[in-house]
Design an enzyme around this catalytic site. Sequence first.
Site, mmCIF file in Angstrom:
data_model
loop_
_atom_site.group_PDB
_atom_site.id
_atom_site.type_symbol
_atom_site.label_atom_id
_atom_site.label_comp_id
_atom_site.label_asym_id
_atom_site.label_seq_id
_atom_site.Cartn_x
_atom_site.Cartn_y
_atom_site.Cartn_z
ATOM 1 N N ALA A 184 42.223 44.355 34.165
ATOM 2 C CA ALA A 184 42.504 43.295 35.143
ATOM 3 C C ALA A 184 42.650 43.905 36.521
ATOM 4 O O ALA A 184 43.011 45.077 36.664
ATOM 5 C CB ALA A 184 43.767 42.531 34.759
ATOM 6 N N ASP A 185 42.374 43.102 37.521
ATOM 7 C CA ASP A 185 42.551 43.571 38.894
ATOM 8 C C ASP A 185 42.892 42.387 39.793
ATOM 9 O O ASP A 185 42.364 41.283 39.608
ATOM 10 C CB ASP A 185 41.290 44.267 39.413
ATOM 11 C CG ASP A 185 41.605 45.160 40.597
ATOM 12 O OD1 ASP A 185 42.048 46.305 40.359
ATOM 13 O OD2 ASP A 185 41.440 44.716 41.742
ATOM 14 N N THR A 186 43.780 42.635 40.743
ATOM 15 C CA THR A 186 44.195 41.614 41.697
ATOM 16 C C THR A 186 43.890 42.093 43.106
ATOM 17 O O THR A 186 44.195 43.240 43.450
ATOM 18 C CB THR A 186 45.702 41.328 41.571
ATOM 19 O OG1 THR A 186 45.985 40.896 40.238
ATOM 20 C CG2 THR A 186 46.152 40.256 42.558
ATOM 21 N N ALA A 204 41.167 38.988 38.426
ATOM 22 C CA ALA A 204 40.097 38.973 37.431
ATOM 23 C C ALA A 204 40.583 39.663 36.163
ATOM 24 O O ALA A 204 41.322 40.651 36.230
ATOM 25 C CB ALA A 204 38.857 39.675 37.959
#
Length: 196
Positions: A72-74, A109
């Site tokens: 995940a990445d923000t 995501a």
Amino acid sequence: MKEPIILASGSLRRQEYFRLLSLPFNIMPPQIDENADGTLGPRECAEDFAIRKVNKIISLLQNRIPPWICGADTIISVDDAVFGKPQDRSDAYRMLTKLRGRSHEVITAVALFNGKEKTIDCRSVKSVVTFMPLSEDEIEWYLNTGEWQGSAGAYKIQGLAGCFVSEIQGSYSAIVGLPMHEFYVMLKDNGYPYEE
């Protein structure tokens, strides 16, 4: 029986959400280049990072492919600029001065690798956060806490920066780092034995 998931992240908040969802997991934070590709839009950038984290774990494990990997990445987006994690205090100051007194997008995501099918499903969630106007003293006070370190956009909404947030539109859990509803639906759509 629920199958273990490799969490390709060192985020304590994502780990908390995995525990809340009663998901068995192992932590493997991958080292990837987190410089944004200038040709990608904010959503595509977040999805690219999430997928790259999953692919990095796959390459590290080589032939020992696990049943599930989650990356995940923000990222923060304001004026079409992408804000990842600040490199230092002055970079954090630059980000916070851009965010004060206005709204910005937070895009998280999530990429889920299904080892049985050898597929990666990636989805992203966009939320909007509005900051109150901040004085120079308030920015300096926040920078002195050190909370900005390792956080996209130089703030943690679940921490002291919550004092500055006047409005949220969208998913709070996504802003923190893992959109719980979307992730739960992803698990179901990909055949994860969640209810077992």
